[in-house]
Scaffold this active site. Structure first.
Site, PDB file in Angstrom:
ATOM      1  N   LYS A   1       1.056   4.100  -2.877  1.00  0.00           N
ATOM      2  CA  LYS A   1       0.919   5.428  -2.616  1.00  0.00           C
ATOM      3  C   LYS A   1       2.106   6.351  -2.801  1.00  0.00           C
ATOM      4  O   LYS A   1       1.880   7.863  -3.200  1.00  0.00           O
ATOM      5  CB  LYS A   1       0.393   5.766  -1.033  1.00  0.00           C
TER       6      LYS A   1
ATOM      7  N   TYR B   1       0.946  -1.238   0.034  1.00  0.00           N
ATOM      8  CA  TYR B   1       0.066  -0.096   0.056  1.00  0.00           C
ATOM      9  C   TYR B   1       0.949   1.172  -0.074  1.00  0.00           C
ATOM     10  O   TYR B   1       0.673   2.161  -0.959  1.00  0.00           O
ATOM     11  CB  TYR B   1      -1.114  -0.222   1.093  1.00  0.00           C
TER      12      TYR B   1
HETATM   13  P1  NAI Z   1     -13.730   3.036   0.630  1.00  0.00           P
HETATM   14  O1  NAI Z   1     -13.078   1.466   0.907  1.00  0.00           O
HETATM   15  O2  NAI Z   1     -14.528   3.315   1.785  1.00  0.00           O
HETATM   16  O3  NAI Z   1     -13.829   3.355  -0.794  1.00  0.00           O
HETATM   17  C1  NAI Z   1     -12.995   2.816  -1.862  1.00  0.00           C
HETATM   18  C2  NAI Z   1     -13.888   2.864  -3.042  1.00  0.00           C
HETATM   19  O4  NAI Z   1     -13.257   2.519  -4.420  1.00  0.00           O
HETATM   20  C3  NAI Z   1     -15.091   1.762  -2.921  1.00  0.00           C
HETATM   21  O5  NAI Z   1     -16.484   2.148  -3.328  1.00  0.00           O
HETATM   22  C4  NAI Z   1     -14.632   0.459  -3.919  1.00  0.00           C
HETATM   23  O6  NAI Z   1     -15.577  -0.166  -4.163  1.00  0.00           O
HETATM   24  C5  NAI Z   1     -13.860   1.505  -4.850  1.00  0.00           C
HETATM   25  N1  NAI Z   1     -12.964   0.596  -5.705  1.00  0.00           N
HETATM   26  C6  NAI Z   1     -12.209  -0.454  -5.184  1.00  0.00           C
HETATM   27  N2  NAI Z   1     -11.456  -0.939  -6.352  1.00  0.00           N
HETATM   28  C7  NAI Z   1     -11.848  -0.627  -7.393  1.00  0.00           C
HETATM   29  C8  NAI Z   1     -11.517  -0.373  -8.676  1.00  0.00           C
HETATM   30  N3  NAI Z   1     -10.481  -1.634  -8.979  1.00  0.00           N
HETATM   31  N4  NAI Z   1     -12.165   0.124  -9.667  1.00  0.00           N
HETATM   32  C9  NAI Z   1     -13.358   1.032  -9.075  1.00  0.00           C
HETATM   33  N5  NAI Z   1     -13.353   1.366  -7.774  1.00  0.00           N
HETATM   34  C10 NAI Z   1     -12.782   0.656  -7.128  1.00  0.00           C
HETATM   35  O7  NAI Z   1     -12.056   3.678   0.868  1.00  0.00           O
HETATM   36  P2  NAI Z   1     -11.884   5.279   1.508  1.00  0.00           P
HETATM   37  O8  NAI Z   1     -11.127   5.186   2.558  1.00  0.00           O
HETATM   38  O9  NAI Z   1     -12.998   6.086   0.956  1.00  0.00           O
HETATM   39  O10 NAI Z   1     -10.449   5.534   0.504  1.00  0.00           O
HETATM   40  C11 NAI Z   1     -10.644   6.202  -0.697  1.00  0.00           C
HETATM   41  C12 NAI Z   1      -9.284   6.548  -1.178  1.00  0.00           C
HETATM   42  O11 NAI Z   1      -8.547   7.350  -0.088  1.00  0.00           O
HETATM   43  C13 NAI Z   1      -8.045   5.193  -1.549  1.00  0.00           C
HETATM   44  O12 NAI Z   1      -7.199   5.550  -2.453  1.00  0.00           O
HETATM   45  C14 NAI Z   1      -7.625   5.064  -0.004  1.00  0.00           C
HETATM   46  O13 NAI Z   1      -6.333   4.455  -0.370  1.00  0.00           O
HETATM   47  C15 NAI Z   1      -7.231   6.599   0.196  1.00  0.00           C
HETATM   48  N6  NAI Z   1      -7.153   6.870   1.663  1.00  0.00           N
HETATM   49  C16 NAI Z   1      -7.817   6.547   2.677  1.00  0.00           C
HETATM   50  C17 NAI Z   1      -7.427   6.749   3.713  1.00  0.00           C
HETATM   51  C18 NAI Z   1      -8.452   6.498   5.275  1.00  0.00           C
HETATM   52  O14 NAI Z   1      -7.933   6.403   6.111  1.00  0.00           O
HETATM   53  N7  NAI Z   1      -9.276   6.087   4.817  1.00  0.00           N
HETATM   54  C19 NAI Z   1      -6.044   7.536   4.347  1.00  0.00           C
HETATM   55  C20 NAI Z   1      -5.323   7.697   3.155  1.00  0.00           C
HETATM   56  C21 NAI Z   1      -5.710   7.601   1.905  1.00  0.00           C
END
Ligand code: NAI
Length: 248
Positions: free
Chosen positions: A160, A156
């Protein structure tokens, strides 16, 4: 509020979580908002409806961001229907955590494909569109661990860190065409991705954060709105940390 009026935004992986918060904030600022997710089920349709409730156009597309052909196909469909793409947010992401000793090749590959290759796929597909428009704003969703590293998250963190290098390179390559590219490095944001962590782990995280709380998806959406809008017209190649001071 009209910071993004007249603009068309594309957010990947935005049926829920941070992506959804960004989509809604953009819509509240007057942008037409298109988003992708693996499937557009009730959750995705509800997101689409919430976007439309702001009086703008909204549409969810089922598309696997990790797939090169699917990304190009969906960008083609969006341009056909919406006419342009001014903002691209590469938000789709997953975790498959594990210590190096136990990490499988599959864990490594899936995280790199979904988190990093997806951004290449979409940037590759929108570059000709934005070049023709002579402008655009690309935002890569990175993470504080892409800057600092994290035990148990080598895949991961590497993905990133790649998102940051990718944004910086695009900023240098396409700046002369009026295209900006930046990264956001969120810290600990409370979403489905982090909901599985125990209360003890969450409390421990909060203790290490100067602002003493986990972030909200809206905290990240506000930074994305700045980077998407003309307020950041002289900002490119940068990584903005949105982490309550955790990575300082
Ligand atoms: P989440 O898991 O709630 O939402 C991620 C979304 O991406 C989901 O709707 C999922 O279905 C979709 N997704 C997954 N694989 C996919 C694919 N191959 N094609 C299209 N859509 C796909 O995650 P969250 O927390 O909202 O994270 C969003 C972004 O922020 C991610 O890139 C994550 O790595 C990043 N992030 C999140 C943090 C956190 O603490 N939640 C911290 C730092 C970064």
């Amino acid at each position: 509020m009209t910071l993004l009026k007249g603009k068309v935004a594309l957010v990947t992986g935005a049926a829920r979580g941070i992506g959804k918060a960004i989509a809604l904030k953009f819509a509240s600022e007057g942008a037409d908002v298109v988003f992708t997710d693996l499937v557009i089920d009730e959750t995705g349709l509800a997101t689409q409806k919430e976007i439309e409730n702001f009086g703008v156009k909204g549409k969810g597309y089922a598309s696997n961001a990790a797939n090169f052909e699917e990304a190009h196909k969906v960008v083609g469909e969006i341009v056909k229907e919406f006419g342009r793409i001014d903002i691209l947010v590469n938000n789709a992401g997953i975790t498959r955590d594990g210590l190096m000793m136990r990490m499988t090749e599959q864990q490594w590959d899936s995280v790199i494909q979904v988190n990093l290759k997806s951004a290449f796929n979409f940037i590759h597909a929108v570059t000709p569109v934005m070049m023709k428009q002579k402008g655009g704003s690309i935002i890569n969703m990175a993470s504080v661990v892409g800057v600092s590293g994290n035990a148990g998250q080598a895949n991961y963190a590497a993905s990133k860190a790649g998102m940051i290098g990718l944004a910086k390179s695009i900023a240098k390559e396409l700046g002369s065409r009026g295209i900006r590219a930046n990264a956001i490095a969120p810290g600990f944001i409370i979403t489905d991705m982090t909901a599985g962590l125990s209360e003890d782990v969450k409390a421990e995280w909060a203790k290490q954060i100067p602002l003493r709380r986990g972030g909200t998806p809206e905290d990240v959406a506000n930074v994305a709105t700045f980077l998407a809008s003309d307020l950041s017209s002289y900002v490119t190649g940068q990584t903005i940390h949105c982490c309550g001071g955790m990575n300082t």
